[in-house]
Scaffold this active site. Structure first.
Site: not given
Length: 489
Positions: A210, A43, A234, A142
């Site tokens: 994680e 932008r 996933h 995604k």
């Protein structure tokens, strides 16, 4: 083969953290086709040189082995160009068209690394100004929608402008070398396929854990959650790779047809299984590597009374002859005790024991996805001791370990690097077809609806301490079938 890669969101987080480093790596390896041009779209007003300086600064922040030196970047920078665009302004698309017509590249890739809410607008404008030529491909990052209706609406809008063969719905997990080795393990070798069925396998678990929290993505994550962020795409793609029948060839549609059959065969949810076989959690304050970390609701951008899940564990089955009755356990979460993505295939115990073995001992195949990439086959081996002489032999666990990073270290190609090269070459094998995606959304939709109702009744996600392996209910989930998560064995 000349190509133009137009990167919508060219100054954004995904572009500089993943896409441009991957493109640089392919340039460094000599695998990026010659005659390429990378056009960042954003932008702000910026010249080509200013854009190159911005990318140079950002690439200095990526992992050390992925950073270009000054000489390498000077060469790579010649590929980089910048185009200012207001994505809602038709005139800006005409300017992009004029830029692309300057050299008429053999292939034009439109990579939409923007918010999904902009996908329909961008593709409609690309079609309106004639940028949907037969040699154009569009990449959709995604999440593709927030639920089944929004996903179907995006797919319908894109299909009005591009043919299905031009649409590349990206799931970076499918580009990981470890996932490629999962397919090679199954369909390039004869040793496991005869065993790959209900008669020999007791259960399969998929873990995507994680240690990190939501980091700077709090505002995005609070409207997404673990189910949409990890399971719908996933985890289900991994489940398809494990559970699919051998395709008739390595062609894209042959592979995707078999994956679709798995998604269509997943056991449908009932009110009883939704309450019994799905666990959601949200991390509370705790410790990671001995250091205190805040809870999810204390993270920047997260609502103070958020009901968003940061952990999901669930049990499902594939209702077909190969897998009938075999439980598949999926688990994913943030702020867990370790960083681990793996698939564990638990084989059945021997039908008649003639040796002494540890309680519950059985063979396991562990397919490591990250941070390690490889296979570990857990076997039982004779451990002859003085006390065994003339008596019943004792068996002990032993492991065969194959580390793909050590075996193929110099030849490894990263996930985004592999996928970007496949887009340029027009290979669809590692991309998701619309009907696959819609089948996955259809399967998770009852879970989302159930949670929405539970939230209205004051029943939110279960809290778990950061640094743990999630709510205790996740262990109970697998224990009901007589199984344990890998770290609990």
């Amino acid at each position: 083969m000349s190509f133009d890669l137009v990167l919508f969101g060219g100054t954004g987080d995904l572009a500089w953290r993943k896409l441009l480093p991957a493109l640089f790596q392919s340039f460094r390896h000599g695998s990026l086709p010659a005659g390429g041009r990378i056009i960042g779209v954003g932008r702000n007003e910026m010249s080509d040189d200013e854009y190159r300086a911005l990318i140079a600064q950002r690439l200095a922040e990526v992992e050390a082995d992925k950073r270009p030196n000054n000489g390498e970047f000077a060469q790579f920078a010649q590929l980089l160009h910048y185009q200012r665009m207001d994505l809602s302004h038709p005139g800006d698309y005409a300017a992009l068209r004029d830029l692309l017509l300057q050299r008429k590249a053999d292939t034009v890739v439109m990579y939409l690394a923007t918010a999904p809410s902009l996908f329909s607008i961008v593709v409609e404008q690309l079609g309106a100004c004639g940028l949907n030529t037969p040699h154009t491909r569009v990449v959709l990052e995604k999440p593709l929608g927030h639920d089944l209706p929004s996903n179907m609406a995006i797919n319908a809008a894109v299909r009005q402008v591009f043919d299905e063969a031009q649409i590349f719905r990206i799931d970076h997990y499918l580009g990981k070398p470890s996932v490629q080795n999962l397919l090679a393990l199954r369909f390039g070798n004869t040793i496991f396929e005869p065993l790959w069925r209900r008669e020999n396998i007791a259960s399969i678990e998929i873990t995507m854990a994680e240690q990190l929290g939501v980091e700077k993505r709090g505002e995005f994550y609070d409207t997404t959650g673990a189910l949409r962020d990890m399971v719908q795409n996933h985890a289900l793609q991994l489940l398809c790779a494990i559970g699919m029948e051998p395709p008739i060839s390595a062609d894209a549609d042959a592979i995707r047809n078999e994956k679709l059959k798995v998604l269509q065969s997943l056991k449908r949810w009932t009110p009883e299984t939704l309450s019994r076989d799905v666990v959601r959690g949200q991390y509370a304050p705790g410790q990671i590597k001995g250091q205190p970390v805040p809870g999810y609701r204390q993270e920047t951008g997260v609502a103070p009374h958020s009901q968003t899940e940061t952990f999901v564990a669930l049990r499902t089955e594939i209702s077909n002859w190969r897998w009938a009755g075999v439980p598949f356990f999926i688990r994913t979460g943030k702020r867990l005790a370790g960083r681990d993505a793996s698939i564990v295939v638990h084989f059945r115990q021997v039908p008649h024991a003639i040796y002494r073995t540890p309680m519950g001992a059985a063979n396991r195949l562990v397919i490591h996805l990250q941070p390690k990439d490889g296979l570990t086959l857990h076997l039982m081996a004779a451990a002859q001791s003085q006390g065994d002489a003339g008596g019943v032999q004792t068996l002990s666990p032993a492991a065969l370990d194959l580390d793909f990073d050590q075996r193929f270290g110099s030849e490894r190609v990263g996930a985004y690097e592999r996928l970007l090269l496949d887009v340029i070459a027009g290979r669809l094998n590692l991309f998701v077809r619309a009907d696959e995606q819609e089948a996955a959304w259809q399967w998770v939709e009852p879970i989302l609806e159930n949670w929405q109702q539970a939230n209205a009744n004051g029943e939110g996600p279960r809290p778990y301490a950061a640094g743990s392996w999630g709510p205790g209910a996740a262990s109970a989930l697998v224990a009901r079938d007589g199984h344990s998560w890998m770290e609990e064995l």
